[in-house]
Design an enzyme around this catalytic site. Sequence first.
Site, short mmCIF file in Angstrom:
data_model
loop_
_atom_site.label_atom_id
_atom_site.label_comp_id
_atom_site.label_asym_id
_atom_site.label_seq_id
_atom_site.Cartn_x
_atom_site.Cartn_y
_atom_site.Cartn_z
N GLY A 189 0.79 -1.38 -0.02
CA GLY A 189 0.01 -0.01 -0.17
C GLY A 189 0.82 1.44 0.19
N TRP A 192 2.46 3.07 -2.37
CA TRP A 192 2.21 3.72 -3.51
C TRP A 192 0.65 4.29 -3.51
CZ3 TRP A 192 4.57 2.66 -9.04
CH2 TRP A 192 6.12 2.78 -8.83
N ASP A 212 -4.40 -5.88 -6.21
CA ASP A 212 -3.35 -6.66 -6.02
C ASP A 212 -4.09 -7.95 -5.87
OD1 ASP A 212 -0.91 -7.99 -4.94
OD2 ASP A 212 -0.20 -6.04 -5.18
N ASN A 242 -5.86 -11.24 -9.40
CA ASN A 242 -4.68 -11.40 -10.09
C ASN A 242 -4.84 -10.58 -11.45
OD1 ASN A 242 -2.41 -12.06 -11.63
ND2 ASN A 242 -2.34 -14.34 -10.90
N ASP A 269 3.72 -0.96 -9.71
CA ASP A 269 5.11 -1.49 -9.16
C ASP A 269 5.08 -2.84 -9.08
OD1 ASP A 269 7.76 -0.78 -8.00
OD2 ASP A 269 6.77 -1.25 -6.10
N LYS A 325 7.19 -0.02 -13.35
CA LYS A 325 8.25 -0.80 -13.21
C LYS A 325 8.67 -1.56 -14.37
CE LYS A 325 9.66 -2.46 -9.26
NZ LYS A 325 9.57 -3.46 -8.09
#
Length: 210
Positions: A64, A66, A84, A100, A125, A165
């Site tokens: 959590g 970000w 997530d 997912n 991320d 990322k």
Amino acid sequence: MSKKRSSSSNRWLNEHFKDKYVKQVHKNKSDIRSRAWFKLDDIQSSNNFLKVGMTVVDLGSSPGSWSGYAVKRVGKKGRVIACDMRPMLPIKDVVFFQGNIKNKCFFNFIETYLCHKKVHVIISDMAPNMTGHYFIDHIQAILLSKLALKMSIKVLSKGGSLLVKSFYGQEFNSFIQDVHVTFSKVKICKPNSSRARSREVYILASGRKM
């Protein structure tokens, strides 16, 4: 476990507990959930892409850091939607969905939820569970980066931004080319808080084309 793997693990643990960012996390657990917070702060400080009133989607949000950072930047007039596959403790004013993103049904659910909302920024991320095999890890990481790009194509409004990322490697340049197709400006960022020997980088793409 081999001596080589054991030595590598011990080195990582030693670096981890000496890391100044990790120490700051332990001092500010109520506000900063992981060292990833500092990476986003570095990028935001240099680029100021998160603004008051924006709608932000956080992919791979747990634990959590970000989402917590973003919700303070967008303020009461903005919103943060996080997702997530792992659980995430609640954050005030953050909407969280557990699932997912690699699952087509869940991806479509998130897309449908967002399709009538004006999304300004997607931040991701996401990273795979590392196996230690460079090529496998790189390919899995690029696949996650591509999912974030796919979501941005589906739901970002014109002029919107994507922070994702990624990892240097064989497929990196090809992925960057894909990002250029969708965005007018693409910048590769290596935050000060990202470990120097890591292949990890962040791609900040802005000016979503329509």
